[in-house]
Design a protein around this motif. Sequence first.
Motif, mmCIF file in Angstrom:
data_model
loop_
_atom_site.group_PDB
_atom_site.id
_atom_site.type_symbol
_atom_site.label_atom_id
_atom_site.label_comp_id
_atom_site.label_asym_id
_atom_site.label_seq_id
_atom_site.Cartn_x
_atom_site.Cartn_y
_atom_site.Cartn_z
ATOM 1 N N SER A 319 -9.473 130.050 44.151
ATOM 2 C CA SER A 319 -8.135 129.546 44.549
ATOM 3 C C SER A 319 -7.747 128.327 43.900
ATOM 4 C CB SER A 319 -7.776 129.726 45.883
ATOM 5 O OG SER A 319 -8.548 128.640 46.444
ATOM 6 N N PRO A 320 -6.275 128.203 43.657
ATOM 7 C CA PRO A 320 -6.011 126.769 43.245
ATOM 8 C C PRO A 320 -6.113 125.676 44.203
ATOM 9 C CG PRO A 320 -4.206 128.496 43.001
ATOM 10 C CD PRO A 320 -5.182 129.001 43.978
ATOM 11 N N TRP A 321 -6.410 125.960 45.513
ATOM 12 C CA TRP A 321 -6.882 124.730 46.588
ATOM 13 C C TRP A 321 -8.269 124.597 46.188
ATOM 14 C CZ3 TRP A 321 -4.978 121.621 49.467
ATOM 15 C CH2 TRP A 321 -5.682 121.096 50.445
ATOM 16 N N ASP A 322 -9.149 125.633 45.886
ATOM 17 C CA ASP A 322 -10.526 125.249 45.361
ATOM 18 C C ASP A 322 -10.384 124.400 44.089
ATOM 19 O OD1 ASP A 322 -11.896 126.800 47.455
ATOM 20 O OD2 ASP A 322 -11.887 128.623 46.054
ATOM 21 N N ALA A 323 -9.624 124.696 43.198
ATOM 22 C CA ALA A 323 -9.456 123.997 41.969
ATOM 23 C C ALA A 323 -9.019 122.664 42.091
ATOM 24 C CB ALA A 323 -8.535 124.545 41.020
ATOM 25 N N MET A 324 -8.064 122.135 42.946
ATOM 26 C CA MET A 324 -7.649 121.050 43.186
ATOM 27 C C MET A 324 -8.925 120.080 44.135
ATOM 28 S SD MET A 324 -3.895 121.710 44.804
ATOM 29 C CE MET A 324 -3.571 120.068 45.239
ATOM 30 N N ASN A 325 -9.627 120.787 44.807
ATOM 31 C CA ASN A 325 -10.622 119.993 45.453
ATOM 32 C C ASN A 325 -11.884 119.710 44.225
ATOM 33 O OD1 ASN A 325 -9.664 120.058 48.056
ATOM 34 N ND2 ASN A 325 -10.474 122.257 48.713
ATOM 35 N N TYR A 326 -11.771 120.624 43.422
ATOM 36 C CA TYR A 326 -13.023 120.050 42.323
ATOM 37 C C TYR A 326 -12.279 119.139 41.237
ATOM 38 C CZ TYR A 326 -16.437 123.509 43.497
ATOM 39 O OH TYR A 326 -17.507 124.292 44.127
#
Length: 494
Positions: A319-326
């Motif tokens: 998800s975009p949220w995962d991407a942001m966390n990375y």
Amino acid sequence: MQIEMHGINKSFGGNAVLKDAGFVLADGEIHALMGENGAGKSTLMKILTGVYTRDAGIVKVDGNEVVYKNPQEAEAAGIVFIHQELNVVFDMTVEENMFLGKEIHNAFGFCDQKAMRAKTKEILDGLGVDINPQTVMSDLSVGQQQMIEIAKALMVDARVIIMDEPTAALSQKETAVLFEVARNLREKGVSIVYISHRMEEIFELCDRITVLRDGQYIGTKMIKDTDMNDIVKMMIGREIGERFPERDVTIGDTVIEVKNLSCGKTFRDVSFKVRAGEVLGVSGLMGAGRTEIMTAIFGNMPNVTGEVFIEGKKADIRSPWDAMNYGIGMITEDRKIEGLMLDKSIRENITIANLKRLSKNGVMNKKAEADLVAEGIRELHIKCTGSEHEASNLSGGNQQKVVFAKWIFTEPKVLILDEPTRGVDIGAKKEIYSIINELAAKGVAIIMVSSELPEILGMSDNIMVVHEGKVSGFIGKADANQMNVMTLATGGTL
């Protein structure tokens, strides 16, 4: 048709948008109307076509003073405005769009489908456009939809066609077709007002250029008597210097590595690396899959296979949220639909991606928020009345700067830029290029998708070219030129 506009004034809520503006259009010419975002170009044309009422000034058509009360009156007089946001009904056919509100009826009062189909085909054939009148609009490319808008204008016997950023979403092939159509219309005596920020297009297509700056008329030049630097100086009131600022960056280790990324028939086996401080330009024809690849990396596309590594560690991005966390940020292709909350303030738009940074235990730190937003406005030179300025009331360049501020403050390791300067004037483009260079200097890995070849060539350390969903090759800075990029983009080899 000859049009004269003199001494045009227009204010909205005390904000003077046009101040003694003017424009003169001759018979059978392609006349560029240029200026920075917010210079008043579209407002001036909306006054001409009756969308807005002028506060002062004179508008003459063929020597007679006119005041059109609405666009329908202007259209009846032969003046048609093709807006950047196309006015089409996507679930209707081409012929239905062509005759919407202008249906041909038979003797019994029913719609004469045969007559409308024949007329549609006649006009499209006249434009040299091969489109079946029964095709649903949503099945057409943006370029083909643009041609239908021009066809609609010709159906009402338009003598003046105003085109606002007509090539913003077109491929090179579609742009070439549009230019050929425009030249043919000029030969038939139709005049075209051409609003665009793309300098190369203006000098290739147009006969004259009129420049507005801060709502005022600056001057008109014949194309053959001027050059790009002269027009830029007229637009922004100063020399802009090098179009693409020099970047003195030491490129570091690999930040992001993509391995064998695939998504059905959309794209296949995409692999590449981007290092700290590097700008990877991504080029290719419209529909090649560039945006889809970036969307997949950002976790916003289903059914994707392959691997993404951030600083050598495999990233599980769903998800975009995962991407942001990375540490991945993404500035999307369409800022108005995906990048901004247009009815919200600058503050709210910048804050939305930085909630983790600005809050603790679910409570917002108002001072930290105010300081962050003020820093964004100051550092990115966002022209506004303050942090509560509504995003919809900003110029295109300033809207894009708000989107940049939102993502910059997340302190990304990787920043994906999809068409970062689309619809942005040349002055704001230079500022955005400087922002990109500053981010690279801080070690951010930049992936920049762009349809503008000069931008790709001027800003990239390395270029990845995509053709029909596959990476067709990479071009280093030393070998970067238009011929090599287009060879790979069209399926050739170097």
